[in-house]
Every structure is written in C-alpha cells, then in structure tokens.
Write an enzyme that holds these catalytic residues in place. Structure first.
Site, mmCIF file in Angstrom:
data_model
loop_
_atom_site.group_PDB
_atom_site.id
_atom_site.type_symbol
_atom_site.label_atom_id
_atom_site.label_comp_id
_atom_site.label_asym_id
_atom_site.label_seq_id
_atom_site.Cartn_x
_atom_site.Cartn_y
_atom_site.Cartn_z
ATOM 1 N N GLY A 1 -1.577 1.520 -4.694
ATOM 2 C CA GLY A 1 -2.852 0.917 -4.426
ATOM 3 C C GLY A 1 -4.095 1.614 -4.930
ATOM 4 O O GLY A 1 -4.090 2.889 -4.732
ATOM 5 N N CYS B 1 0.858 -1.207 0.132
ATOM 6 C CA CYS B 1 -0.083 -0.046 -0.174
ATOM 7 C C CYS B 1 0.913 1.228 0.072
ATOM 8 O O CYS B 1 2.141 1.232 0.138
ATOM 9 C CB CYS B 1 -0.913 0.096 1.191
ATOM 10 S SG CYS B 1 -2.152 -1.381 1.378
ATOM 11 N N ASP C 1 11.168 -7.752 -19.744
ATOM 12 C CA ASP C 1 9.868 -7.228 -18.992
ATOM 13 C C ASP C 1 10.752 -7.339 -17.666
ATOM 14 O O ASP C 1 11.847 -7.976 -17.464
ATOM 15 C CB ASP C 1 8.903 -8.520 -18.913
ATOM 16 C CG ASP C 1 7.629 -7.668 -18.256
ATOM 17 O OD1 ASP C 1 7.587 -6.384 -17.861
ATOM 18 O OD2 ASP C 1 6.419 -8.298 -18.400
ATOM 19 N N ASP C 2 9.870 -6.704 -16.465
ATOM 20 C CA ASP C 2 10.763 -6.694 -15.073
ATOM 21 C C ASP C 2 10.533 -7.691 -14.612
ATOM 22 O O ASP C 2 11.395 -8.427 -13.762
ATOM 23 C CB ASP C 2 10.019 -5.554 -14.348
ATOM 24 C CG ASP C 2 8.593 -5.657 -14.153
ATOM 25 O OD1 ASP C 2 8.206 -6.037 -13.294
ATOM 26 O OD2 ASP C 2 7.931 -5.307 -14.986
ATOM 27 N N TYR D 1 9.812 -3.741 -9.618
ATOM 28 C CA TYR D 1 8.603 -3.371 -9.955
ATOM 29 C C TYR D 1 7.610 -2.240 -9.481
ATOM 30 O O TYR D 1 7.204 -1.210 -10.089
ATOM 31 C CB TYR D 1 7.605 -4.488 -10.173
ATOM 32 C CG TYR D 1 6.107 -4.164 -10.742
ATOM 33 C CD1 TYR D 1 5.794 -3.930 -11.743
ATOM 34 C CD2 TYR D 1 5.266 -4.123 -9.505
ATOM 35 C CE1 TYR D 1 4.515 -3.470 -12.298
ATOM 36 C CE2 TYR D 1 3.920 -3.717 -9.828
ATOM 37 C CZ TYR D 1 3.550 -3.357 -11.349
ATOM 38 O OH TYR D 1 2.317 -3.059 -11.503
ATOM 39 N N ASN E 1 1.438 -0.316 6.152
ATOM 40 C CA ASN E 1 1.680 -0.949 4.845
ATOM 41 C C ASN E 1 2.358 -2.063 5.250
ATOM 42 O O ASN E 1 3.396 -2.011 5.697
ATOM 43 C CB ASN E 1 2.590 0.011 3.902
ATOM 44 C CG ASN E 1 3.143 -0.577 2.895
ATOM 45 O OD1 ASN E 1 4.079 -0.302 2.038
ATOM 46 N ND2 ASN E 1 2.416 -1.721 2.258
ATOM 47 N N GLY E 2 1.990 -3.300 4.714
ATOM 48 C CA GLY E 2 2.664 -4.637 5.031
ATOM 49 C C GLY E 2 1.410 -5.617 5.335
ATOM 50 O O GLY E 2 0.191 -5.654 4.708
HETATM 51 P P1 5GP Z 1 2.353 -12.242 -15.362
HETATM 52 O O1 5GP Z 1 1.556 -11.678 -16.515
HETATM 53 O O2 5GP Z 1 3.532 -12.838 -15.774
HETATM 54 O O3 5GP Z 1 1.652 -12.766 -14.486
HETATM 55 O O4 5GP Z 1 2.939 -10.730 -14.846
HETATM 56 C C1 5GP Z 1 4.046 -10.040 -15.152
HETATM 57 C C2 5GP Z 1 3.631 -8.721 -15.447
HETATM 58 O O5 5GP Z 1 3.087 -8.021 -14.491
HETATM 59 C C3 5GP Z 1 5.085 -7.976 -15.620
HETATM 60 O O6 5GP Z 1 4.827 -6.970 -16.731
HETATM 61 C C4 5GP Z 1 5.252 -7.054 -14.564
HETATM 62 O O7 5GP Z 1 5.460 -5.647 -14.746
HETATM 63 C C5 5GP Z 1 3.669 -6.936 -13.933
HETATM 64 N N1 5GP Z 1 3.374 -6.999 -12.424
HETATM 65 C C6 5GP Z 1 4.403 -7.475 -11.770
HETATM 66 N N2 5GP Z 1 3.929 -7.419 -10.206
HETATM 67 C C7 5GP Z 1 2.596 -6.802 -10.235
HETATM 68 C C8 5GP Z 1 1.914 -6.241 -9.271
HETATM 69 O O8 5GP Z 1 1.955 -6.399 -8.025
HETATM 70 N N3 5GP Z 1 0.898 -5.406 -9.688
HETATM 71 C C9 5GP Z 1 0.703 -5.208 -11.182
HETATM 72 N N4 5GP Z 1 -0.428 -4.618 -11.600
HETATM 73 N N5 5GP Z 1 1.391 -5.746 -12.133
HETATM 74 C C10 5GP Z 1 2.665 -6.358 -11.783
HETATM 75 MG MG MG Z 2 5.010 -4.885 -16.677
#
Ligand code: 5GP
Ligand code: MG
Length: 471
Positions: free
Chosen positions: A29, A3, A369-370, A261, A103-104
C-alpha cells in the site's frame, strides 16, 4: 482494501520496529501510512497520505514513543478513499481505548453502518469500512465484558459476535489500552497475517503480528506461523500469549492473488516461501505451454519483471529453454496499475519497461506475466517485443483469466475493464495481438494452494471463478 498491517508489543523501540516493518510492507500500500503507539495508557497517533518514508520523519518517530504499537499502509484505490483522515489506524475511546489497523474489505458495510448508528448509538465519522469494524469490536467488547476487565473469554465472545455481524475479509491488529495486543482473522482467513517472537539480550520477550513475514525478518523476529481462519491471538502486557479459535472447525481460504502477484517473494505463507510457490506455478504453466504445442516454437522465455520472474525461470527450466530478462524495469516509476485512464496507463508502461532490443531481434519469444487483468500491459509489451524485431510473440500468464471483480480488496473495479470478462482465450489473444496465448489452469492452481498445508481448505479465487464465499 489490500493493505499492510503490523503490531508489536513488549519492545523497547516499538516505533522503530514498526517503521522498519512498514518499509518492507510498502508494496502492500503506497497511498497512506499510519502508526499508533501506547505509552502509559496513552495513545500517540500519526497518519497521513503518502509513502511510509514521507509520513514518518524523525520528529514523528520520536513522538511515537512506547513499547507497543500498531501500523498500517494503505493500498491505493481509484475511488473516494483518498483522504488522509481515512488513513489508519482508527481510534475509539469507549468502552476501552482501542486503536485498530485492518486489511481487507467488508461486503456488507451499509448494513453494519446502519446497525451501529441506529441500534448501538455509535458515531461514525468517515466512510471507511475499517472505522465500522472498529466500532463493532468496541461495542461487542463492551457487551461481552459488561464493564469488567477484559479476559480472553470476553474477547473470544466479542470477536465471534463481530463475525456474525460483519461479512467480508478482515485481518485485524488492535491495541487495547491497559489490556494488550489483539489480532484476529475472519472465519475464512482470506488476507495473510503471521505471528512472530523475539528475545533481546536481557531475555525480554516481545511479539509481533504482520501481514507478511518479511516484516519479522528485518526486525530479527522469529516466525511462529500464520494466524489462521477464525483464530484470535491476544498478548497482554505481561507477555502472556493466548491463541484460540473463536470459530472452530474452519480452514483458511487465502487469497490466490497474494501468491500470484501481491506478496513479496521472500515472505513465507503456511510454511512455504512465496518464490517457491511461484516456481511451482511456472512448472504448471510449462505443462500448459507444452500442451498447446508451443514449446518447440519458442527460442527464448522473457519474464515481465518483477512478479513473473520466479515462475518464468522455472517454466524455462522445465521446457529446457533459455531465460532472458529482456525487459528492464524502472524501479522509481511508482504505481501504474491504479493510475486512472487508459492512455495514461499505456504511457506509463512504456516508461516502466524498456526492452533490450537484441534479445528480441529475429527470435520467437514467450513473454510470461503473472497475470493479465485489463490487458494493457500485455498489449504494450507484445508491441514492444515486435518493434524490437521478434519474429513471433507468444504470451503466457501464470494465473487463469481474471473474469470477475474482486470484492475483498484488490483493485479490479468493473467487469467491463477486465479483458477476459466477455472474451474467450482466442479473442483475448487477438486483442493483445499475440501469436499465441496460454493461461494457467485454475484447478491446477487451486490444488497447489490447497496442498500447501492441512490448515488450508482452498484458495479464495473469486476473481477467477466468480465464487464469492463470504456473501
Ligand atoms: P493489466 O495491464 O493486464 O491490467 O495488468 C497486469 C499487470 O498488472 C501484471 O503485470 C501484474 O503484475 C500487474 N498487477 C496485477 N495486480 C496488480 C495490483 O493489484 N497492483 C499493481 N500495481 N499491479 C498489479
Ligand atoms: Mg507485473
């Protein structure tokens, strides 16, 4: 939960500062938002489901008068937390008037709840673990001060007692009526929390605490640094500031996912800009690509926007390859990650990312991708690149395989959903239909974070290595 939290004290327009801060923490959030301000010993509280801009209209902001306050935005979770009544801040009135934003994630909520109800005779009204945390704090402050006015010593003893009862991640901001603004970190410093200060034209000082430094930037506050593992910051209404360790000789273990991320690239963590850390991740990843012998087979590096852009750019520079932002992201699509159901998620990736076809046609591309979590995004974008005419589609992730669920706040619920849980890298590569797949090395990444600051021991990396430090 992952959060955003904020607190301010001694500012002539606290609610305005908190609102502007929440707006830049919105990425932390989007599910619910709340704010509590303190005016002449009385709290005003507004909270609801929705985005910051929808929860606080002019009417709410003008209700939230006072010179100090706290605020929160809640990360969307797929579970049962979807209630406005579980939005933060929470309030209790005994033995002090307290509001808290947290947050946590607690890892022993059942035990804490049982103790609170049966031993401390406190009433708990929701299923939120933040309400539990607040009630433990209230109880322990009462025990420490025994009816007297609170001192920093009492606060230190209370937070220490709290940390012995409550396991998990908690970065907390709390306003105590007639006393001041309190912020503290769990003994591992998992979630981020920074402190800042500003001086107005008349020389009045005010302080601000926030999940990320961008909230200080937009309000013209100067960053004083991170609130560290086991640390308490307490500021009274005369603007005396007390900083001390309730737990000594501990070093921080910040969540690796914040760097990969979650945090904004323009935020500063332990003296380093997140974008700079991501650039260094890209340089490390470039080495892995070279090691896999792929660099000579790539025509162009394509980031998956936005979070992979910094690492993909530095990777491309390291390898001497062109960089093309060949996927265009629709900024108005909202949250694809939490949306339940595979086909829904798949479809929303299609409408979120659109390829620029000529950047792919006849080219051998490396998509960066990250992170790869469920693999839905990777699978879809590999397909989009192929449909756009790419001759080869390689994939690289700036983080290692996500193999374990995260219990400190990121929404990675079950093992089975994680593409890397029961697969090796070859299987994952087949599963996403790429011609090659390269992951970041975990120890490289941990070293990068450990070397950011002498205050950091190492990164909290449980979703990559399955080591859960706080249970
Ligand atoms: P996947 O489609 O493999 O489940 O998710 C990977 C993608 O989700 C990556 O592009 C990454 O940037 C994004 N991502 C990773 N963690 C989160 C998160 O906590 N929230 C959101 N909205 N995107 C995330
Ligand atoms: Mg992404």
């Amino acid at each position: 939960m992952m959060c955003g939290v904020l607190g301010v004290i001694g500012h002539s327009s606290a609610s305005r500062v908190l609102y502007d801060g929440l707006i830049v923490l919105q990425h932390r959030g989007q599910d619910a938002a709340g704010m509590a301000t303190l005016e002449s010993g009385c709290f005003h509280l507004v909270k609801n489901s929705g985005l910051v801009r929808d929860v606080f209209l002019d009417e709410e902001i003008s209700l939230l008068s006072g010179e100090s306050g706290i605020a929160h935005c809640r990360y969307p979770t797929s579970g049962s937390h979807d209630l406005a009544s579980e939005a933060q801040p929470f309030y209790v009135n005994f033995p002090y008037g307290l509001v808290m934003a947290h947050n946590g994630n607690l890892v022993n909520p059942d035990e804490v709840r049982h103790d609170l109800v049966n031993r401390n005779f406190r009433h708990i009204n929701t299923s939120s673990d933040s309400e539990l945390l607040l009630n433990v704090l209230a109880h322990e402050l009462g025990c420490a001060a025994q009816g007297r006015a609170l001192t920093p010593d009492h606060i230190s003893n209370a937070v220490l007692a709290l940390s012995n009862r409550v396991k998990g991640a908690y970065s907390v901001v709390c306003l105590i009526a007639h006393h001041g603004l309190l912020a503290f970190q769990d003994r591992y410093g998992i979630r981020p929390l920074v402190l800042g200060r500003s001086k107005d034209n008349a020389g009045n000082i005010s302080y601000m605490v926030a999940s990320e430094s961008v909230a200080l930037d937009v309000n013209g506050f100067e960053l004083m640094g991170d609130i560290k593992a086991g640390e308490i910051v307490f500021i009274d209404f005369s603007m005396n500031i007390y900083r001390f360790q309730y737990e000594k000789n501990v070093l921080s273990r910040p969540c690796l996912f914040e760097y990969i991320y979650f945090s904004r690239p323009d935020s500063i963590s332990y003296g380093h800009t997140i974008s700079d850390i991501r650039r260094r991740m890209g340089i490390l990843l470039a080495e892995r690509v070279r090691e896999a012998g792929l660099h000579s087979r790539i025509d162009v590096v394509v980031p998956i926007p936005d979070s992979a852009c910094h690492s993909a750019l530095s990777l491309s520079l390291s390898l001497g390859l062109p960089y093309r932002e060949a996927f265009v992201k629709n900024r108005y699509i909202g949250r694809t990650f939490i949306m339940s159901g595979h086909s829904f998620r798949k479809k929303s990736i299609r409408s979120k990312l659109n390829p620029i076809v000529q950047e792919f046609r006849g080219k051998s591309v490396l998509l960066v991708d990250d992170s790869i979590v469920r693999g839905t995004t990777s699978r879809e974008i590999v397909q989009m690149a192929r449909h756009s005419g790419a001759s080869n589609v390689f994939m690289a992730a700036a983080s290692p395989p996500v193999r374990y669920p995260n219990c400190y706040g990121i929404d990675m619920p079950t093992y089975n959903e994680l593409i890397a849980h029961s697969r090796d890298e070859d299987d994952i590569c087949k599963e996403i239909d790429a011609d090659g797949l390269v992951y970041q090395d975990l120890s490289d990444l941990k070293n990068l974070i450990a070397n950011l600051s002498p205050d950091i021991y190492s990164a909290e990396a449980s979703c990559f290595d399955g080591v859960y430090i706080v249970d």
